[in-house]
Motif scaffolding. Structure first.
Motif, PDB file in Angstrom:
ATOM      1  N   ILE A   1       0.831  -1.216   0.000  1.00  0.00           N
ATOM      2  CA  ILE A   1       0.000   0.000   0.000  1.00  0.00           C
ATOM      3  C   ILE A   1       0.864   1.264   0.000  1.00  0.00           C
ATOM      4  O   ILE A   1       0.367   2.366   0.263  1.00  0.00           O
ATOM      5  N   GLY A   2       2.162   1.093  -0.259  1.00  0.00           N
ATOM      6  CA  GLY A   2       3.041   2.254  -0.405  1.00  0.00           C
ATOM      7  C   GLY A   2       3.618   2.806   0.875  1.00  0.00           C
ATOM      8  O   GLY A   2       4.175   3.908   0.878  1.00  0.00           O
ATOM      9  N   GLU A   3       3.493   2.075   1.974  1.00  0.00           N
ATOM     10  CA  GLU A   3       4.053   2.539   3.257  1.00  0.00           C
ATOM     11  C   GLU A   3       5.489   2.030   3.388  1.00  0.00           C
ATOM     12  O   GLU A   3       5.729   0.936   3.892  1.00  0.00           O
ATOM     13  N   ARG A   4       6.440   2.822   2.929  1.00  0.00           N
ATOM     14  CA  ARG A   4       7.845   2.409   2.941  1.00  0.00           C
ATOM     15  C   ARG A   4       8.645   3.292   3.894  1.00  0.00           C
ATOM     16  O   ARG A   4       8.294   4.458   4.086  1.00  0.00           O
ATOM     17  N   PRO A   5       9.722   2.775   4.462  1.00  0.00           N
ATOM     18  CA  PRO A   5      10.601   3.638   5.266  1.00  0.00           C
ATOM     19  C   PRO A   5      11.238   4.710   4.381  1.00  0.00           C
ATOM     20  O   PRO A   5      11.588   4.446   3.225  1.00  0.00           O
ATOM     21  N   THR A   6      11.372   5.907   4.932  1.00  0.00           N
ATOM     22  CA  THR A   6      12.023   6.989   4.196  1.00  0.00           C
ATOM     23  C   THR A   6      13.035   7.659   5.109  1.00  0.00           C
ATOM     24  O   THR A   6      12.685   8.115   6.196  1.00  0.00           O
ATOM     25  N   GLY A   7      14.290   7.702   4.662  1.00  0.00           N
ATOM     26  CA  GLY A   7      15.326   8.326   5.478  1.00  0.00           C
ATOM     27  C   GLY A   7      15.429   7.624   6.823  1.00  0.00           C
ATOM     28  O   GLY A   7      15.556   6.405   6.898  1.00  0.00           O
ATOM     29  N   ASP A   8      15.348   8.420   7.897  1.00  0.00           N
ATOM     30  CA  ASP A   8      15.439   7.821   9.236  1.00  0.00           C
ATOM     31  C   ASP A   8      14.057   7.544   9.816  1.00  0.00           C
ATOM     32  O   ASP A   8      13.928   7.170  10.986  1.00  0.00           O
ATOM     33  N   LYS A   9      13.010   7.701   9.002  1.00  0.00           N
ATOM     34  CA  LYS A   9      11.649   7.468   9.474  1.00  0.00           C
ATOM     35  C   LYS A   9      11.188   6.069   9.070  1.00  0.00           C
ATOM     36  O   LYS A   9      11.247   5.703   7.898  1.00  0.00           O
ATOM     37  N   ASP A  10      10.745   5.314  10.055  1.00  0.00           N
ATOM     38  CA  ASP A  10      10.274   3.952   9.819  1.00  0.00           C
ATOM     39  C   ASP A  10       9.190   3.658  10.842  1.00  0.00           C
ATOM     40  O   ASP A  10       9.372   2.859  11.762  1.00  0.00           O
ATOM     41  N   PRO A  11       8.016   4.311  10.689  1.00  0.00           N
ATOM     42  CA  PRO A  11       6.985   4.227  11.731  1.00  0.00           C
ATOM     43  C   PRO A  11       6.450   2.819  11.971  1.00  0.00           C
ATOM     44  O   PRO A  11       5.946   2.524  13.055  1.00  0.00           O
ATOM     45  N   PHE A  12       6.545   1.941  10.975  1.00  0.00           N
ATOM     46  CA  PHE A  12       6.041   0.575  11.143  1.00  0.00           C
ATOM     47  C   PHE A  12       7.160  -0.427  11.422  1.00  0.00           C
ATOM     48  O   PHE A  12       6.934  -1.640  11.358  1.00  0.00           O
ATOM     49  N   ALA A  13       8.372   0.077  11.703  1.00  0.00           N
ATOM     50  CA  ALA A  13       9.522  -0.777  12.053  1.00  0.00           C
ATOM     51  C   ALA A  13       9.774  -1.839  10.997  1.00  0.00           C
ATOM     52  O   ALA A  13      10.085  -2.990  11.314  1.00  0.00           O
ATOM     53  N   LEU A  14       9.659  -1.466   9.717  1.00  0.00           N
ATOM     54  CA  LEU A  14       9.851  -2.447   8.650  1.00  0.00           C
ATOM     55  C   LEU A  14      11.297  -2.911   8.555  1.00  0.00           C
ATOM     56  O   LEU A  14      11.560  -4.057   8.183  1.00  0.00           O
ATOM     57  N   ARG A  15      12.241  -2.045   8.885  1.00  0.00           N
ATOM     58  CA  ARG A  15      13.644  -2.474   8.890  1.00  0.00           C
ATOM     59  C   ARG A  15      13.864  -3.555   9.957  1.00  0.00           C
ATOM     60  O   ARG A  15      14.596  -4.516   9.724  1.00  0.00           O
ATOM     61  N   ARG A  16      13.236  -3.382  11.104  1.00  0.00           N
ATOM     62  CA  ARG A  16      13.370  -4.383  12.168  1.00  0.00           C
ATOM     63  C   ARG A  16      12.727  -5.699  11.747  1.00  0.00           C
ATOM     64  O   ARG A  16      13.247  -6.785  12.030  1.00  0.00           O
ATOM     65  N   HIS A  17      11.583  -5.634  11.066  1.00  0.00           N
ATOM     66  CA  HIS A  17      10.936  -6.856  10.585  1.00  0.00           C
ATOM     67  C   HIS A  17      11.822  -7.572   9.561  1.00  0.00           C
ATOM     68  O   HIS A  17      11.958  -8.801   9.598  1.00  0.00           O
ATOM     69  N   ALA A  18      12.427  -6.804   8.663  1.00  0.00           N
ATOM     70  CA  ALA A  18      13.310  -7.420   7.659  1.00  0.00           C
ATOM     71  C   ALA A  18      14.513  -8.067   8.332  1.00  0.00           C
ATOM     72  O   ALA A  18      14.923  -9.179   7.961  1.00  0.00           O
ATOM     73  N   LEU A  19      15.084  -7.394   9.324  1.00  0.00           N
ATOM     74  CA  LEU A  19      16.230  -7.953  10.034  1.00  0.00           C
ATOM     75  C   LEU A  19      15.834  -9.229  10.778  1.00  0.00           C
ATOM     76  O   LEU A  19      16.620 -10.180  10.868  1.00  0.00           O
ATOM     77  N   GLY A  20      14.617  -9.268  11.302  1.00  0.00           N
ATOM     78  CA  GLY A  20      14.147 -10.477  11.962  1.00  0.00           C
ATOM     79  C   GLY A  20      14.073 -11.651  10.997  1.00  0.00           C
ATOM     80  O   GLY A  20      14.472 -12.770  11.327  1.00  0.00           O
ATOM     81  N   VAL A  21      13.559 -11.406   9.791  1.00  0.00           N
ATOM     82  CA  VAL A  21      13.516 -12.450   8.762  1.00  0.00           C
ATOM     83  C   VAL A  21      14.933 -12.924   8.441  1.00  0.00           C
ATOM     84  O   VAL A  21      15.211 -14.125   8.359  1.00  0.00           O
ATOM     85  N   ILE A  22      15.841 -11.977   8.274  1.00  0.00           N
ATOM     86  CA  ILE A  22      17.233 -12.318   7.937  1.00  0.00           C
ATOM     87  C   ILE A  22      17.863 -13.171   9.030  1.00  0.00           C
ATOM     88  O   ILE A  22      18.485 -14.202   8.751  1.00  0.00           O
ATOM     89  N   ARG A  23      17.708 -12.749  10.268  1.00  0.00           N
ATOM     90  CA  ARG A  23      18.350 -13.482  11.370  1.00  0.00           C
ATOM     91  C   ARG A  23      17.829 -14.915  11.463  1.00  0.00           C
ATOM     92  O   ARG A  23      18.593 -15.856  11.691  1.00  0.00           O
ATOM     93  N   MET A  24      16.529 -15.093  11.273  1.00  0.00           N
ATOM     94  CA  MET A  24      15.992 -16.446  11.347  1.00  0.00           C
ATOM     95  C   MET A  24      16.501 -17.310  10.197  1.00  0.00           C
ATOM     96  O   MET A  24      16.866 -18.470  10.394  1.00  0.00           O
ATOM     97  N   LEU A  25      16.548 -16.755   8.998  1.00  0.00           N
ATOM     98  CA  LEU A  25      17.021 -17.533   7.853  1.00  0.00           C
ATOM     99  C   LEU A  25      18.501 -17.875   7.987  1.00  0.00           C
ATOM    100  O   LEU A  25      18.924 -18.987   7.655  1.00  0.00           O
ATOM    101  N   VAL A  26      19.297 -16.924   8.485  1.00  0.00           N
ATOM    102  CA  VAL A  26      20.743 -17.142   8.586  1.00  0.00           C
ATOM    103  C   VAL A  26      21.093 -17.981   9.810  1.00  0.00           C
ATOM    104  O   VAL A  26      21.755 -19.019   9.715  1.00  0.00           O
TER     105      VAL A  26
END
Length: 701
Positions: free
Chosen positions: A480-505
């Motif tokens: 729906i177009g809600e992406r992190p921009t700059g240092d703003k990440d209101p939905f913590a999408l970077r943290r969610h992506a890192l969680g996926v990465i850590r589990m896979l690795v």
């Protein structure tokens, strides 16, 4: 610089916001020192010591001059052709400019001529008197106050009844001492002096008349009953906490954020031991700990096995001869909080988690993504698919069940009061409902990892639901177009992506990111999948950062990630293999050759899919490379298949000489079509053999 003395500046204010106090104290001191240095009043050897208590911000700066050294400056005036007439007399424009910089016609003979760009210009060489401390400190103080990271500004009226001031809290005193001398500066409607105030109730004298800059902390502690330094006060609280816990044969809970907040609430810390009724220990310890820490700023005490006890520590701001009233008051205050927690726990257990699931359909998740019930259905679909890939239909069924119940505790009273307990309370209620441990653990763990360094879900069921939850979030919000921009990440999408990465690795899961992202988007209505490639790119970007944080170079990470390997659990081994390979003397020429081969193959549109024909080799170098490849490739492939990535790469070192000889003696783009295609086929075979572990061309300088 002239002779120096130490400088003290203090702002005495009403109670400052505790969560911002530490940062305010550091920012005030740093800005003050920077301002003094900018004006030449303090040098690189000047040391800063900051103080911050609930009612004061202060800074002590060593080696501050009363007057800064004079400063020679060169002032560009104007081009010679504009400033001097043909006979050398100053023009009116030059005289006007000289007057503007504080000089007159007598300075004309001493003006310097220098080439500036394409023309010759006139320069006035002069000396600017050094700033006085009064003027310099005033400027530095004004700047320090203006730049304070104030979370919320207050506006209040001064004593004259007319003037308004904006600051974090009303200020009531200003101290500025250079050695023992008062510096006549002003701020926030106040004029500097040497008078401050100590503890509201326990100061030995009030006001405290400061002797000089260096006796500030000592006088406040001895006469004002205040430990002014934030770090010193924090250390004293920590010491008292440890001593009080040890006296009880227990240990205090470790919480740096709580310790910082309490340090910002007291000026004269006094740690006391309190108790509550044993019956409250029937409530999950997370609930009791959270209510004591969050609501009361208490430090719960744990026994030798890490279990919560009915004792806790408080940090009082007073030291009465008989502390019983303080202890009883705090015990009386905490009892209703614990009673509320017990009531919520007892009430919540009257309904099963399964009975709460239909209620999720009435909770809005996102205006464009529907309700929590709809989100739960999507997570179920993704979790079931992951469960099938990880194990079996049995695992898929468990993942489906856990995903169905994972959000149900959001509708409980306990989580309504303490949102931080979501997942944790779900696990308690699941066990109370008689569900198996794997389901309860998955409900608790599906939020993990919650932050950097947090533990991963414990079992496969938890892994499946945690992955599904994070992938659904990424797919839904990117869709729906809600992406992190700059240092703003209101939905913590970077943290969610890192969680996926850590589990896979870190769990070495046999799951490929493209398939996971495709399954996540498939759980949404048709037409939502336009952002699949963007989500993959976003996660790969986070993967690069995650691997770089592991200590690997940009080249090493790029070489491994460029191949987009399916199994991320192999990435650490591949990176270690690349690092070992890069240390070999053959690595640099082989990387350069690999890059050259890749460029040749990429530019050609006639690379055969069939192996090269040995009958078409026309040069000895071709035959030598083919023979070396026939010897090395099987050994490298066998090591790769066995998971020994280092051995696979190191086997390639034997190709250096034949590869060098090939490019020295063989023209790949021969005129003869059959010859050219055969050589391209040989290079394609070489390229495939060299790039199983990593794209070695990324190591080329």
């Amino acid at each position: 610089m002239t002779a120096t003395k130490n400088l003290l500046v203090e702002l005495f204010v009403e109670e400052l916001p505790p969560k911002a106090l530490k940062k305010l104290g550091e920012a005030f001191g740093s800005a003050l020192l920077a301002g003094l240095r900018a004006q030449g009043l303090a040098g690189e050897h000047s040391a800063l010591n900051t103080f911050a208590s609930p009612r004061r911000l202060a800074a002590h700066v060593s080696h501050v001059a009363a007057v800064a050294a004079d400063k020679p400056v060169s002032i560009k005036l104007m081009p010679v052709a504009v400033g001097l007439a043909a006979d050398g007399a100053p023009t009116p424009a030059l005289l006007k400019k000289l007057a503007a910089v504080g000089a007159d016609a007598s300075a004309v003979p001493s003006l310097q001529r220098r080439v500036d760009g394409k023309a010759e210009a006139l320069f006035l060489e002069t000396v600017v008197p050094g700033a006085t401390l009064a003027a310099g400190l005033q400027a530095a103080l004004d700047e320090a106050i203006a730049r304070l990271p104030i979370p919320k500004v207050m506006q209040y009226q001064l004593a004259d009844g007319w003037s308004d001031v904006k600051f974090v809290r009303p200020a009531h005193g200003l101290v500025a001492l250079h050695g023992a001398d008062v510096v006549p500066v002003q701020a926030l409607g106040l004029t500097a002096g040497r008078q401050t105030h100590g503890h509201r109730f326990e100061a030995a004298m009030d006001p405290v008349m400061l002797q000089d800059a260096d006796h500030y902390a000592h006088q406040l502690q001895e006469q004002g009953a205040v430990i002014a330094g934030f770090a010193a006060r924090r250390d004293e609280i920590r010491r008292q906490l440890d001593a009080a816990a040890a006296a009880e044969g227990l240990t205090s809970i470790d919480d740096d954020a709580l310790l910082d907040e309490v340090t910002a609430l007291v000026e004269r810390p006094n740690v006391l031991v309190c108790r509550f009724e044993d019956e409250f220990l029937a409530v999950p310890p997370e609930c009791l700990i959270l209510t004591m820490k969050a609501n009361q700023k208490y430090f719960p005490l744990l026994d030798a096995n890490g279990r919560l006890t009915n004792r806790f520590l408080i940090v009082s701001n007073i030291r009465p001869a008989d502390p019983s009233a303080v202890v009883q008051g705090n015990e009386r205050v905490v009892r209703p909080r614990l009673a509320d927690a017990k009531f919520f726990f007892d009430q919540d257990r009257r309904r099963t988690l399964a009975a709460r699931v239909p209620g999720l359909a009435k909770v809005v998740y996102h205006a464009k993504l529907g309700t929590m019930g709809e989100r739960m259905d999507r997570v179920r679909r993704i979790a079931r698919r992951i469960g099938e890939q990880l194990g079996s239909l049995a695992l898929a069924d468990l993942a489906d069940e856990a995903a169905t119940l994972a959000k149900a505790d959001l509708l409980t009273d306990m989580v309504g009061e303490f949102p931080e307990l979501q997942g944790i309370m779900g696990a308690y209620y699941a066990r109370h409902d008689g569900l198996r441990d794997s389901i309860a653990e998955a409900i608790e763990d599906h939020y993990k990892p919650r932050f950097a360094g947090d533990v991963l879900p414990r079992g496969d069921v938890g892994i499946a639901v945690a992955l599904a939850d994070k992938l659904e979030t990424l797919a839904g919000l990117f869709g729906i177009g809600e992406r992190p921009t700059g240092d703003k990440d209101p939905f913590a999408l970077r943290r969610h992506a890192l969680g996926v990465i850590r589990m896979l690795v870190e769990r070495d899961l046999p799951l490929a990111l493209p398939a996971l992202v495709a399954d996540a988007f498939a759980a949404f209505p048709e037409g939502h999948g336009a952002a699949q490639a963007e989500v993959q790119h976003f996660v790969y970007d986070r993967l690069v950062g995650y691997l770089r944080d592991g200590g690997y170079s940009a080249q090493e990470v790029e070489a491994v990630v460029a191949l987009r390997p399916d199994r991320w659990g192999e990435l650490p081994q591949r990176l270690a293999a690349v690092r070992a390979f890069a240390a070999l003397p053959e690595s640099a020429p082989l990387a350069a050759a690999n890059k050259r081969v890749g460029n040749i193959l990429r530019k050609s549109d006639e690379v055969p899919e069939t192996p090269p024909d040995a009958k078409l080799y026309a040069e000895d170098a071709e035959r030598a490379l083919a023979a070396a490849l026939a010897d090395v490739a099987p050994r490298a492939d066998a090591a790769f298949t066995a998971g020994d990535h280092a051995a696979s790469l190191q086997a390639l070192a034997a190709l250096k000489a034949p590869v060098d000889a090939f490019f020295d003696a063989v023209m790949v783009n021969a005129d003869d079509t059959a010859l050219r295609r055969n050589r391209l086929a040989l290079l394609a075979q070489l390229h495939a053999a060299m790039n199983r572990v990593a794209d070695l061309s990324k190591l080329a300088v």
